[in-house]
Structures are given as C-alpha cells and as structure tokens.
Scaffold this motif. Structure first.
Motif, mmCIF file in Angstrom:
data_model
loop_
_atom_site.group_PDB
_atom_site.id
_atom_site.type_symbol
_atom_site.label_atom_id
_atom_site.label_comp_id
_atom_site.label_asym_id
_atom_site.label_seq_id
_atom_site.Cartn_x
_atom_site.Cartn_y
_atom_site.Cartn_z
ATOM 1 N N GLY A 100 38.785 48.563 14.962
ATOM 2 C CA GLY A 100 38.778 50.020 15.010
ATOM 3 C C GLY A 100 37.525 50.642 14.426
ATOM 4 N N MET A 101 37.202 50.285 13.177
ATOM 5 C CA MET A 101 36.058 50.888 12.497
ATOM 6 C C MET A 101 34.741 50.174 12.784
ATOM 7 N N GLY A 102 34.831 48.966 13.286
ATOM 8 C CA GLY A 102 33.611 48.258 13.658
ATOM 9 C C GLY A 102 32.971 47.438 12.559
ATOM 10 N N TYR A 103 33.652 47.271 11.421
ATOM 11 C CA TYR A 103 33.125 46.401 10.379
ATOM 12 C C TYR A 103 33.266 44.938 10.809
ATOM 13 N N SER A 104 32.393 44.085 10.325
ATOM 14 C CA SER A 104 32.547 42.657 10.584
ATOM 15 C C SER A 104 33.699 42.122 9.746
ATOM 16 N N TRP A 105 34.254 40.990 10.178
ATOM 17 C CA TRP A 105 35.361 40.432 9.399
ATOM 18 C C TRP A 105 34.887 39.941 8.044
ATOM 19 N N GLN A 106 33.605 39.610 7.939
ATOM 20 C CA GLN A 106 33.059 39.192 6.645
ATOM 21 C C GLN A 106 33.053 40.359 5.654
ATOM 22 N N VAL A 107 32.734 41.565 6.147
ATOM 23 C CA VAL A 107 32.774 42.756 5.296
ATOM 24 C C VAL A 107 34.212 43.076 4.912
ATOM 25 N N ALA A 108 35.119 42.914 5.863
ATOM 26 C CA ALA A 108 36.533 43.171 5.581
ATOM 27 C C ALA A 108 37.049 42.226 4.493
ATOM 28 N N LEU A 109 36.622 40.966 4.531
ATOM 29 C CA LEU A 109 37.012 40.016 3.471
ATOM 30 C C LEU A 109 36.461 40.458 2.124
ATOM 31 N N ALA A 110 35.237 40.974 2.124
ATOM 32 C CA ALA A 110 34.650 41.465 0.876
ATOM 33 C C ALA A 110 35.459 42.643 0.336
ATOM 34 N N ALA A 111 35.928 43.512 1.222
ATOM 35 C CA ALA A 111 36.757 44.646 0.800
ATOM 36 C C ALA A 111 38.063 44.158 0.181
ATOM 37 N N VAL A 112 38.655 43.128 0.766
ATOM 38 C CA VAL A 112 39.882 42.544 0.214
ATOM 39 C C VAL A 112 39.614 41.958 -1.169
ATOM 40 N N PHE A 113 38.475 41.283 -1.317
ATOM 41 C CA PHE A 113 38.119 40.685 -2.606
ATOM 42 C C PHE A 113 37.978 41.768 -3.673
ATOM 43 N N VAL A 114 37.242 42.839 -3.350
ATOM 44 C CA VAL A 114 37.054 43.933 -4.305
ATOM 45 C C VAL A 114 38.400 44.564 -4.650
#
Length: 444
Positions: A96-110
């Motif tokens: 939807g937002m166009g973030y990479s899954w690697q960025v999404a994993l970083a968001a989960v980590f934070v």
C-alpha cells in the motif's frame, strides 16, 4: 521431572505433568496453522523466494519466544507472528505505502524496542489509560474485518488491489463459485465452522490440511514434491533497513505497529489471565511486566529473524481450557514449534490459498466480536469506533483507521462539551495523526 514440578509450581496450581503436556500439545494444535498462513501472507510482500525462510522464521520466532514465556514469565501463554499485523505489514506498509519489506522489518524492530521500554517503565500505564476502551475494541474488530477481506481476496471471491497507495475494489467474482478452488474454499470454511461448533481442538489446522489434501487429490493444486527440508533463514535474517525509516511517514507506520501490538497484547493477556484464574481481586495481572516484556522481546527477535510482529496468542486459551496453568504448557508448545515447524517448508509451500483463506475468515470472525463491547448509545464513543472499524479494511491501513478514530473521538468530545473525558495524551496523539495525514496529503 521433580525440578520441573518445583520450578513451575505444580502444587500451587494443582496440576501435574500429564495435564501440562496435553495442554501444551492442544495449544500447538490450535496455533499450528500460523506455520502455513504467516508465510503465505508475508511472501506477498517479500516475494515467493522468501517462503521457505518464512516457514523457518515463523517456527523459530514462535518456538523461542514461547519458551521464554515458559521459563521467564512461567505462564501457559504461547506467542507467534500476529495475525492482522502480518496483514498490515504486507498489504498496508509494503504493497500500500510502497515501503520495502526490509524497511517494514526495521519498523517492527523499532516498535519492539519501544515496547521493551514501555514494558519496564510506568509509561505503559499512562498509554493504557489514555486510549478509550471503545477505540481499543474497534481496532481489534477492524483488523478482524481486514483479515476477512484479505481471505476473500486471496481466494478470488472478491477482487481488490492496492496501487499507488489507493485501494481499487472491482467487485465480486461469482465465477469462482463454479471452480474447484471456490468449492474447496467453502468446504474448508464450513468444515472449520462445524469443528469449532463441536469444540474440536485444532479446528483451523484440521481444516487447512483436509482442504489441501482434497485439493491435491482433485487436481486443484499440485501435490508437494516432498514434506521435509533443511531449515533456512538466509533470505530474511538481518535484512532490516533502518535508513528507509528516516521520513515522517515511517513514524505513522511504527506508531500503528506499536498501538495495535500494545493493545492487542494487553487484551489477550487480560483475557487469558482471567480464564486461567490469575487475576487478583482488583483486576491486576500477576507478573504482567514479565509477560509484556517477553512479548516485546519476541517482536524484536522476530524482526531480526525476518517476520512481522510477534505477539501473545489468544489460542493459548485452548491449552488453558485443557488444564494448563504453568509455564510447562508453554514449554511443550515451544518445543513442538521448534521440533516440527523448522522442517516442513515444502509441505507449507504446497498448501493452496483456498485452504488458508478460510482460516483468515474465521480469525476475522473471532476478532470482530470485540465490537459488541462498544456503547452504541453514545455517539461520541460509537461514531469514532465505527470510523476505525470501517476504515481499516477499506483503506487497507490500520494506521489510518487508528488516526481517524483518535481525531474524531477528540473532536466529538470537545464539540459536545465533554472534553474532560479526554485523557491529555489523546490530544497529543490526535495532533500527531493530523500531522501524519497532512504529510500523506502532501501538505507537509
């Protein structure tokens, strides 16, 4: 054996090893569907090449964190990558937002790190008290409807897609009803409903495997080439991209992960503790900080391994219902995830979408029931809750749903002269979301 009985305080909870082991097996049977469903959802964001790693990572995240719950918090609660949050990860943040899954994993980590801090400080209590109950119920119910929408879309009964951040819904596909996949989807859906109504343990898992086998026999899906393989996590392990989080929009992503995980965990832990008889007379949960800290550690570990948010599972109630009262139940469940889940990637990969889609619909059914707790006689409570409930599935975004709820709740309470009912922190959260929406609209 005596050490286990002493450490887990069998005498205190009037239990024994046989009861605890059977309870752990029951919890695993009830939760094992996540080994098939989580990789199926996340691979839509990460690519089909990630599937084998995701099966292994799902098993590792569930097994390790459940064992931490067993040995540290000593409660019969099991954890795994959360349903709803994996949907948000895939369909909102990445597609939807166009973030990479690697960025999404970083968001989960934070989010996990923030959750750890909240779990060891008094800030957690302030946040809990700030969010009105109607909003908490609506978020859970909205995610349930979101999952149902995803399940129907996966099987092709409805057709929708997110392009450039916009949900494009093209309507019903009645043609699917005349196909093997459509017929088997409804077979799995009704089979699950029958098993649940008969109180059969592991209803979701039984339905997924039964529907898959019928699909293989009828030719609706190819047979698995083999059942077991060597575990691998190379595709997803340590693939977090923190640099991609350095923008305003990512703050909303992290906040949405945090809010949903925080309150979903709180509600789940409260419900499970009540079922197990842990709640004190004043409604407090013994060792709540240990439970929440374990949950937060699981989220952080899961992100490092390569999966979306790990959370405590309401399916743990199945083991509690069987008499599980100590961490021994969770220890058995965790060992089963590690002993079985690590090696079944080929089997999981052969499970067709028409077999997993009924599980998404049924989990949605479980979650949507929370909306009944909203006071619909009070428009200042019910209307914001309705906006959350409606907007989460129809925008494919949990964060947008939460934001609309917080903003509308604050505005309605102020306009009706009931501003004293608003916790001061809600004003801050409402302003944050107004800024977030302004950013999405290109104003900021």
């Amino acid at each position: 054996m005596d050490w286990f009985e002493r450490y887990f305080e069998f005498d205190r909870y009037n239990t024994n090893m046989r009861t605890e082991v059977l309870a752990g097996l029951t919890t695993f049977m009830t939760m094992a569907y996540i080994l098939f469903v989580n990789p199926a959802i996340l691979s839509n964001a990460m690519g089909k090449g990630a599937f084998d790693s995701l099966v292994t990572v799902t098993a590792l995240a569930a097994g390790i964190t459940t064992m931490i719950m067993a040995l540290y918090a000593r409660k019969p609660f099991a954890l795994a990558p959360g349903m709803g949050l994996n949907g948000y990860f895939t369909y909102s943040v990445v597609l939807g937002m166009g973030y990479s899954w690697q960025v999404a994993l970083a968001a989960v980590f934070v989010e996990g790190i923030i959750f750890i801090i909240l779990s060891i400080t008094k800030v957690r209590t302030a946040v809990i008290n700030a969010i009105p109950m109607s909003q908490k119920y609506a978020v859970g119910a909205g995610i349930g409807l979101f999952l149902t929408f995803i399940g129907l879309n996966d099987v092709g009964l409805i057709t929708a897609a997110v392009k450039n951040g916009i949900l494009q819904f093209t309507g019903m596909n009645y043609g699917i009803l005349a196909t093997k996949a459509g017929i088997l989807f409804f077979f799995g859906l009704f089979l699950t409903g029958i098993l649940i109504s008969m109180r059969i343990k592991g209803a979701l898992l039984i339905s997924i495997l039964s529907t898959s086998i019928l699909g293989w026999i009828t030719g609706a899906a190819p047979w698995p080439h083999h059942l077991f393989s060597t575990p691998t996590i190379s595709y997803t392990f340590m693939k977090l991209d923190f640099r991609g989080l350095l923008n305003v929009g990512a703050i909303g992503v992290i906040f949405a992960f945090l809010m949903v995980d925080f309150f979903d965990t709180l509600g789940t832990v409260t419900g499970l503790s009540a079922k197990a008889g842990y709640l004190t007379k004043d409604g407090k949960i013994p060792d709540s900080e240990k439970i929440l800290l374990t949950d937060a550690i699981g989220t952080t570990l899961g992100a490092v391994l390569g999966t979306s948010t790990v959370t405590t599972y309401i399916e743990s109630a199945a083991g509690i219902e069987e008499g599980g009262r100590t961490g021994m139940t969770a220890l058995v469940t965790g060992l089963l995830f590690l002993g079985i889940g690590l090696f079944i990637a080929p089997l999981a990969g052969a499970i067709p979408s028409f077999a997993t889609a009924p599980a998404l619909v049924i989990v949605g059914y479980y979650m949507i029931s929370a909306i009944k707790n909203v006071d619909f006689s009070d428009a200042t409570e019910a209307l914001p809750a309705f906006l959350v409930f409606m907007s989460i599935p129809f925008t494919y975004s949990i964060s947008i749903g939460i934001g609309l709820g917080f903003i509308s709740y604050t505005i309605l309470k102020i306009a009706s002269g009931r501003w004293r009912e608003i916790h001061p922190l809600m004003y801050v959260l409402a302003v944050i979301f107004i800024a977030y929406f302004a950013y999405l609209a290109g104003v900021l």
